[in-house]
Scaffold this motif. Sequence first.
Motif, short mmCIF file in Angstrom:
data_model
loop_
_atom_site.label_atom_id
_atom_site.label_comp_id
_atom_site.label_asym_id
_atom_site.label_seq_id
_atom_site.Cartn_x
_atom_site.Cartn_y
_atom_site.Cartn_z
N ILE B 497 30.58 0.80 68.29
CA ILE B 497 30.02 2.11 69.16
C ILE B 497 30.86 3.35 68.36
O ILE B 497 31.92 3.57 68.28
N THR B 498 29.81 4.12 67.77
CA THR B 498 30.40 5.23 66.95
C THR B 498 30.92 6.31 67.76
O THR B 498 30.85 6.47 68.94
N ALA B 499 31.74 7.27 67.15
CA ALA B 499 32.48 8.25 68.00
C ALA B 499 31.48 9.39 68.81
O ALA B 499 31.76 9.57 69.89
N PRO B 500 30.49 9.74 68.15
CA PRO B 500 29.37 10.58 68.78
C PRO B 500 28.98 9.83 70.05
O PRO B 500 28.72 10.38 71.07
N GLU B 501 28.52 8.46 69.66
CA GLU B 501 27.96 7.54 70.74
C GLU B 501 29.11 7.40 72.04
O GLU B 501 28.68 7.69 73.12
N ARG B 502 30.09 7.46 71.65
CA ARG B 502 31.26 7.30 72.78
C ARG B 502 31.39 8.77 73.46
O ARG B 502 31.43 8.73 74.49
N GLN B 503 31.24 9.72 72.67
CA GLN B 503 31.31 10.80 73.33
C GLN B 503 30.12 11.16 74.25
O GLN B 503 30.17 11.60 75.54
N GLN B 504 28.90 10.67 73.76
CA GLN B 504 27.75 10.89 74.69
C GLN B 504 27.80 9.92 76.00
O GLN B 504 27.54 10.37 76.93
N LEU B 505 28.60 8.82 75.76
CA LEU B 505 28.69 7.92 77.13
C LEU B 505 29.72 8.59 77.99
O LEU B 505 29.60 8.57 79.05
N GLU B 506 30.55 9.40 77.36
CA GLU B 506 31.66 9.98 78.23
C GLU B 506 30.84 11.05 79.11
O GLU B 506 30.98 11.08 80.53
#
Lengths: 211, 539
Positions: B497-506
């Motif tokens: 899970i890439t950083a932007p994806e992680r951010q989106q999830l947050e």
Amino acid sequence: MARSGRGRGRTAFTFDVGAIGFARGEALPEAAFKPSALYPPTDFKPVPLKAGEDEDYLVALKQEFRTTVRNTPYFVCIKNEDQGVERYSKKYLRINQADLEWTPDWRQLPREMKPKKKITKGGKLKTKPAVSKANVDVLKKLEELEKKSDGEKSDEEEKEKERGEEEEEAEEPDEYDEEEHEEENDYISSYFEDGDDYGAGSDDNMDEATY
Amino acid sequence: MTQAEIKLSSLLLCEHFGEIVEKIGTHLIRMGSQPLRMIAHDTGMSLDQVRKALCVLIQHNLVTYQLQKRGLVEYEAQCSRVLRILRYPRYIYTAKTLYSDTGELIVEELLLNGKMTMSAVVKKVADRLTETMEDQLSFSSDGKTMEYSEVSNTFVRLADTHFIQRCPLAPETPEPLEAPPPPAPTLVFNEKDMYTVPRLNLIGKGKRRHSDNDDNSEHKAKRQKPNTDSTEPPADDGIYWQVNIDRFHQHFRDQVIVSAVANRMDQTSSEIVRTMLRMSEVTTSSNAPYTQPLSSNEIFRSLPAGYNISKQVLDQYLTLLADDPLAFVGKSGESGGGMYVINLHKALASLATATLESIVQERFGSRCARIFRLLLRKKHLEQKQIEDFAMIPAKEAKEMMYKMLSSNIVSLQEIPKTPDHAPSRTFYLYAVNMLSSARMLLHRCYKSIANLMERRLHETKENRRLLEKSQRVEAILASMQATGAEEAQLQEIEEMITAPERQQLETLKHNVNKIDASENQVDETIFLLESYINSTMKN
């Protein structure tokens, strides 16, 4: 009606416009012919939500309840979503198929709630597609058979009749058995299984997948 | 049922029971009571599906059935009961605060399953508690287990305080062979033992998920023959329990009143009111306008032990409370050192009014709120009077009045001096009709919750791919950890899970949490408004 013949324009009101706060010569607001905007501009911003441990816990409870309820037998899906490819992670999602079965207490429910025979339904389902598929072939075959067995026809027919009667007699007690069987452990085997993947999603298969 | 309510119930049903049940439930809410065949015909669904959906709905007390003439059974949806699904978290939380984790799980299980027998609840809850204990003490070899008796004690206490009750019972009939049994059982509500717990011999411990080998094999056997393993039915077979929603509502109401008193006066007075409410919990029915009169001596004796205030101070507090213009507490007599009652209806009305006031203030500004309060106090006022009393310039005041009028917060009444209703000879009186304004707001609340839910569904749908991915990664991680994988491997998987994806999830999580919190809090307003409307309608 009351307005007819009362001149035109603003004087169309039957009362003094000044009474509702418009000075003489002031422009009236335009009449609205459409519903107000879907997202009207808000003059006042909403106050922030209450926050705190209680609220957080309530949110957590709500979300947990939402997910748990999906794994109860009461959550009726139309079909198991067929994803085409079997997911690797599916192995690890613990869904206990045994938990998904549920037998209502029939004493508490109207009698018509209880499902009736499932065997008849199954039979129909099986025969129908066969007929429609091989429709043309059957016609051909029948014609051939007619040519072949013109002579032996009468004998065959009689035999067939006898056999048919025997079969009917034999079938009756069978059917009774089935029904009684159904009454005893009705539901579980037939009804609350998802009809569509009956067999594929049955217990045994699940066991193999999990262990 | 208003459109907003139907919409919301349909969303709730869909979220909790799936599409099929939602379709049947919504159809029943729309059409009123109907027989089985009619439902199947109108919705165009197969009889089996309709049956299944109805079974689910009946199980959860969302649909009732009734035997009509000529042997037809009609099914009726309880729309208001469906809307209570919104409040489930609050019921569970209340049970937790009153009866700790055991109470929480009992209520949660009952809500999840609609109705259950006591033995089933106790077993399930004990199992779950044992499981969590084990998770906490995973390193110790002899994990603690939960005794059945402990759980059933809590169950009895919940029943004693009426938070759970028996479901209406189908009477046992010795089946006559000749006459066909009636198409539907008639359910009897036996008021006498609605809260009596059956005598059960529940001995044992909660089972662990995967413990010894023999335990496991027993489990397997159970799975193959789900219903035949128990040789005899449990002793309380057929006695089902459900959550008593009214009792919970009574508790919520009392809490709201107590906290209102605490805000208005002080902690001590709120404690006195709490004591009074607790004393009358059992003696007063949940929809009575007043509590039973309580003498100050009785109240003094029932005060919680830690509260050492003298009788004199208590009397002073009570007179203070009775003199308060809000009149939550009233004095009903002089005997026994003064008899006091709590005016429940009045309290609810004041709270609902306060809610309305604050909504007007937040929606229309403080100057509108000033006019609103003025109207509440003076009842009926003419345009000119409002301008004068509120000390707001004529033009602005008019604009505000029209704005509030068009959103139905205030009402306008014409009183013609002459029969021809000529505007120049007519009084135009503004007033606040509390009941209809409360109804209007309630409707708005339902609408906003429905909107919130739609938004939440939209958010999750937009991010479905991402959610699925993170779920999968988590599942893989868990399995790797279980098999004892190396740190580097775990990290590698985590990086899927890439950083932007992680951010989106947050962001998604934050949004969903916020929406959920709003749903909960709008429901609190709904509770207040509904209680007010109900209590006004009854009196």
